[in-house]
Scaffold this motif. Structure first.
Motif, PDB file in Angstrom:
ATOM      1  N   SER A 254      -2.432 -21.427  29.339  1.00  0.00           N
ATOM      2  CA  SER A 254      -1.080 -21.093  29.767  1.00  0.00           C
ATOM      3  C   SER A 254      -0.209 -22.343  29.820  1.00  0.00           C
ATOM      4  O   SER A 254      -0.695 -23.454  29.997  1.00  0.00           O
ATOM      5  CB  SER A 254      -1.091 -20.405  31.130  1.00  0.00           C
ATOM      6  OG  SER A 254      -1.377 -21.327  32.151  1.00  0.00           O
ATOM      7  N   VAL A 255       1.068 -22.123  29.655  1.00  0.00           N
ATOM      8  CA  VAL A 255       2.088 -23.158  29.845  1.00  0.00           C
ATOM      9  C   VAL A 255       3.165 -22.531  30.718  1.00  0.00           C
ATOM     10  O   VAL A 255       3.222 -21.311  30.872  1.00  0.00           O
ATOM     11  CB  VAL A 255       2.683 -23.655  28.502  1.00  0.00           C
ATOM     12  CG1 VAL A 255       1.604 -24.266  27.616  1.00  0.00           C
ATOM     13  CG2 VAL A 255       3.421 -22.555  27.768  1.00  0.00           C
ATOM     14  N   GLY A 256       4.019 -23.344  31.283  1.00  0.00           N
ATOM     15  CA  GLY A 256       5.128 -22.812  32.055  1.00  0.00           C
ATOM     16  C   GLY A 256       6.089 -22.052  31.151  1.00  0.00           C
ATOM     17  O   GLY A 256       6.285 -22.421  29.987  1.00  0.00           O
ATOM     18  N   VAL A 257       6.679 -20.997  31.669  1.00  0.00           N
ATOM     19  CA  VAL A 257       7.585 -20.187  30.858  1.00  0.00           C
ATOM     20  C   VAL A 257       8.724 -21.031  30.283  1.00  0.00           C
ATOM     21  O   VAL A 257       9.183 -20.794  29.169  1.00  0.00           O
ATOM     22  CB  VAL A 257       8.127 -18.969  31.650  1.00  0.00           C
ATOM     23  CG1 VAL A 257       9.086 -19.393  32.749  1.00  0.00           C
ATOM     24  CG2 VAL A 257       8.790 -17.957  30.714  1.00  0.00           C
ATOM     25  N   PHE A 258       9.145 -22.067  31.004  1.00  0.00           N
ATOM     26  CA  PHE A 258      10.242 -22.906  30.513  1.00  0.00           C
ATOM     27  C   PHE A 258       9.759 -23.931  29.487  1.00  0.00           C
ATOM     28  O   PHE A 258      10.573 -24.615  28.868  1.00  0.00           O
ATOM     29  CB  PHE A 258      10.964 -23.591  31.675  1.00  0.00           C
ATOM     30  CG  PHE A 258      11.515 -22.599  32.674  1.00  0.00           C
ATOM     31  CD1 PHE A 258      12.363 -21.575  32.280  1.00  0.00           C
ATOM     32  CD2 PHE A 258      11.163 -22.679  34.003  1.00  0.00           C
ATOM     33  CE1 PHE A 258      12.857 -20.653  33.191  1.00  0.00           C
ATOM     34  CE2 PHE A 258      11.657 -21.760  34.928  1.00  0.00           C
ATOM     35  CZ  PHE A 258      12.503 -20.752  34.526  1.00  0.00           C
ATOM     36  N   ALA A 259       8.440 -24.034  29.303  1.00  0.00           N
ATOM     37  CA  ALA A 259       7.859 -24.876  28.253  1.00  0.00           C
ATOM     38  C   ALA A 259       7.418 -23.999  27.082  1.00  0.00           C
ATOM     39  O   ALA A 259       6.642 -24.433  26.238  1.00  0.00           O
ATOM     40  CB  ALA A 259       6.671 -25.662  28.808  1.00  0.00           C
ATOM     41  N   SER A 260       7.916 -22.771  27.045  1.00  0.00           N
ATOM     42  CA  SER A 260       7.538 -21.836  25.988  1.00  0.00           C
ATOM     43  C   SER A 260       8.785 -21.185  25.413  1.00  0.00           C
ATOM     44  O   SER A 260       9.883 -21.336  25.946  1.00  0.00           O
ATOM     45  CB  SER A 260       6.620 -20.747  26.552  1.00  0.00           C
ATOM     46  OG  SER A 260       7.372 -19.743  27.208  1.00  0.00           O
ATOM     47  N   ARG A 261       8.562 -20.442  24.369  1.00  0.00           N
ATOM     48  CA  ARG A 261       9.633 -19.639  23.785  1.00  0.00           C
ATOM     49  C   ARG A 261       9.333 -18.156  23.945  1.00  0.00           C
ATOM     50  O   ARG A 261       9.777 -17.333  23.164  1.00  0.00           O
ATOM     51  CB  ARG A 261       9.829 -20.020  22.327  1.00  0.00           C
ATOM     52  CG  ARG A 261      10.293 -21.467  22.210  1.00  0.00           C
ATOM     53  CD  ARG A 261      10.852 -21.737  20.877  1.00  0.00           C
ATOM     54  NE  ARG A 261      11.442 -23.058  20.843  1.00  0.00           N
ATOM     55  CZ  ARG A 261      12.087 -23.535  19.802  1.00  0.00           C
ATOM     56  NH1 ARG A 261      12.212 -22.805  18.717  1.00  0.00           N
ATOM     57  NH2 ARG A 261      12.603 -24.733  19.834  1.00  0.00           N
ATOM     58  N   SER A 262       8.589 -17.847  24.981  1.00  0.00           N
ATOM     59  CA  SER A 262       8.234 -16.458  25.270  1.00  0.00           C
ATOM     60  C   SER A 262       9.495 -15.629  25.491  1.00  0.00           C
ATOM     61  O   SER A 262      10.457 -16.096  26.116  1.00  0.00           O
ATOM     62  CB  SER A 262       7.374 -16.412  26.541  1.00  0.00           C
ATOM     63  OG  SER A 262       7.228 -15.078  26.976  1.00  0.00           O
ATOM     64  N   PRO A 263       9.503 -14.385  25.025  1.00  0.00           N
ATOM     65  CA  PRO A 263      10.649 -13.525  25.300  1.00  0.00           C
ATOM     66  C   PRO A 263      10.657 -12.992  26.737  1.00  0.00           C
ATOM     67  O   PRO A 263      11.653 -12.438  27.186  1.00  0.00           O
ATOM     68  CB  PRO A 263      10.478 -12.377  24.295  1.00  0.00           C
ATOM     69  CG  PRO A 263       9.029 -12.341  24.001  1.00  0.00           C
ATOM     70  CD  PRO A 263       8.527 -13.759  24.124  1.00  0.00           C
ATOM     71  N   PHE A 264       9.553 -13.163  27.464  1.00  0.00           N
ATOM     72  CA  PHE A 264       9.451 -12.669  28.842  1.00  0.00           C
ATOM     73  C   PHE A 264       9.847 -13.780  29.802  1.00  0.00           C
ATOM     74  O   PHE A 264       9.058 -14.661  30.116  1.00  0.00           O
ATOM     75  CB  PHE A 264       8.031 -12.150  29.109  1.00  0.00           C
ATOM     76  CG  PHE A 264       7.610 -11.127  28.092  1.00  0.00           C
ATOM     77  CD1 PHE A 264       8.164  -9.853  28.112  1.00  0.00           C
ATOM     78  CD2 PHE A 264       6.708 -11.444  27.103  1.00  0.00           C
ATOM     79  CE1 PHE A 264       7.796  -8.904  27.161  1.00  0.00           C
ATOM     80  CE2 PHE A 264       6.334 -10.508  26.151  1.00  0.00           C
ATOM     81  CZ  PHE A 264       6.889  -9.239  26.178  1.00  0.00           C
ATOM     82  N   ARG A 265      11.096 -13.739  30.251  1.00  0.00           N
ATOM     83  CA  ARG A 265      11.702 -14.828  31.002  1.00  0.00           C
ATOM     84  C   ARG A 265      12.437 -14.274  32.225  1.00  0.00           C
ATOM     85  O   ARG A 265      12.747 -13.094  32.268  1.00  0.00           O
ATOM     86  CB  ARG A 265      12.685 -15.576  30.108  1.00  0.00           C
ATOM     87  CG  ARG A 265      12.159 -15.834  28.679  1.00  0.00           C
ATOM     88  CD  ARG A 265      13.073 -16.689  27.854  1.00  0.00           C
ATOM     89  NE  ARG A 265      13.119 -18.046  28.339  1.00  0.00           N
ATOM     90  CZ  ARG A 265      12.144 -18.935  28.184  1.00  0.00           C
ATOM     91  NH1 ARG A 265      11.046 -18.614  27.552  1.00  0.00           N
ATOM     92  NH2 ARG A 265      12.272 -20.150  28.676  1.00  0.00           N
ATOM     93  N   PRO A 266      12.750 -15.142  33.185  1.00  0.00           N
ATOM     94  CA  PRO A 266      13.536 -14.671  34.333  1.00  0.00           C
ATOM     95  C   PRO A 266      14.875 -14.049  33.914  1.00  0.00           C
ATOM     96  O   PRO A 266      15.311 -13.060  34.490  1.00  0.00           O
ATOM     97  CB  PRO A 266      13.745 -15.935  35.168  1.00  0.00           C
ATOM     98  CG  PRO A 266      12.562 -16.791  34.837  1.00  0.00           C
ATOM     99  CD  PRO A 266      12.294 -16.527  33.377  1.00  0.00           C
ATOM    100  N   ASN A 267      15.521 -14.618  32.914  1.00  0.00           N
ATOM    101  CA  ASN A 267      16.725 -14.042  32.323  1.00  0.00           C
ATOM    102  C   ASN A 267      16.427 -13.809  30.848  1.00  0.00           C
ATOM    103  O   ASN A 267      16.127 -14.759  30.132  1.00  0.00           O
ATOM    104  CB  ASN A 267      17.931 -14.979  32.465  1.00  0.00           C
ATOM    105  CG  ASN A 267      18.417 -15.042  33.890  1.00  0.00           C
ATOM    106  OD1 ASN A 267      18.720 -14.026  34.491  1.00  0.00           O
ATOM    107  ND2 ASN A 267      18.481 -16.245  34.440  1.00  0.00           N
ATOM    108  N   PRO A 268      16.469 -12.585  30.371  1.00  0.00           N
ATOM    109  CA  PRO A 268      16.068 -12.278  28.991  1.00  0.00           C
ATOM    110  C   PRO A 268      17.119 -12.696  27.959  1.00  0.00           C
ATOM    111  O   PRO A 268      17.803 -11.875  27.355  1.00  0.00           O
ATOM    112  CB  PRO A 268      15.878 -10.758  29.018  1.00  0.00           C
ATOM    113  CG  PRO A 268      16.835 -10.287  30.065  1.00  0.00           C
ATOM    114  CD  PRO A 268      16.849 -11.377  31.105  1.00  0.00           C
ATOM    115  N   ILE A 269      17.226 -14.012  27.772  1.00  0.00           N
ATOM    116  CA  ILE A 269      18.207 -14.566  26.838  1.00  0.00           C
ATOM    117  C   ILE A 269      17.462 -15.243  25.693  1.00  0.00           C
ATOM    118  O   ILE A 269      16.546 -16.031  25.921  1.00  0.00           O
ATOM    119  CB  ILE A 269      19.122 -15.587  27.541  1.00  0.00           C
ATOM    120  CG1 ILE A 269      19.914 -14.894  28.644  1.00  0.00           C
ATOM    121  CG2 ILE A 269      20.057 -16.252  26.533  1.00  0.00           C
ATOM    122  CD1 ILE A 269      20.679 -15.839  29.540  1.00  0.00           C
TER     123      ILE A 269
END
Length: 159
Positions: A78-93
């Motif tokens: 795992s990596v932090g969501v902000f270190a990824s380009r995952s579409p599942f984010r706190p704000n879906p932008i």
């Protein structure tokens, strides 16, 4: 504090249920940004740029409270969501940089956009080489978790 955004257009792609992880420029298919006609005047002089930032709503991903992401090329790490380009984010932008092929009326024809068909468009900004190109940029954790393997398709398309 919360914000409300309204779409200014729609992104049309061949991706119905699943798209690529990155906007690979060499990807085949028809990719269009259809701007609401009332915003057409905002396209004035955009054709002078080669690339644009496309900012969109990841409307089918939804938001996520998880601060972890599991990129497919990390071997389950795992990596932090902000270190990824995952579409599942706190704000879906979503954010992509794509090449302009042509602009006809209120439609921008582009190279691949890593968005699903009928994705709501939030904004467009020009990519300016002298401002946006960062010579000291690196590939972050990609080197640690598997080299440039997952980036090869992307990197080869940029030549």
């Amino acid at each position: 504090m919360s914000f409300n955004f309204k779409p200014i257009g729609v992104i049309r792609t061949p991706y119905i249920d699943r798209g690529p992880f990155q906007p690979v420029e060499s990807e085949e298919g028809e990719f269009k940004i259809i701007l609401d006609p009332k915003y057409k005047e905002g396209l004035k002089e955009l054709e002078h740029f080669n690339y644009i930032y496309v900012i969109f709503c990841l409307h089918r991903a939804g938001s996520s409270e998880s601060l972890s992401a599991f990129p497919p090329w990390c071997g389950g790490k795992s990596v932090g969501v902000f270190a990824s380009r995952s579409p599942f984010r706190p704000n879906p932008i979503g954010l992509s940089i794509v090449r302009i092929k042509k602009i006809v009326d209120n439609i921008i024809h582009t190279t691949c956009i890593d968005a699903l068909d009928e994705t709501p468009l939030l904004d467009i900004k020009p990519y300016i080489k002298t401002v946006d190109c960062k010579n000291k940029a690196n590939n972050g954790w990609f080197e640690k978790y598997g080299g440039e393997g997952p980036l090869k398709k992307y990197l080869s398309s940029e030549k």
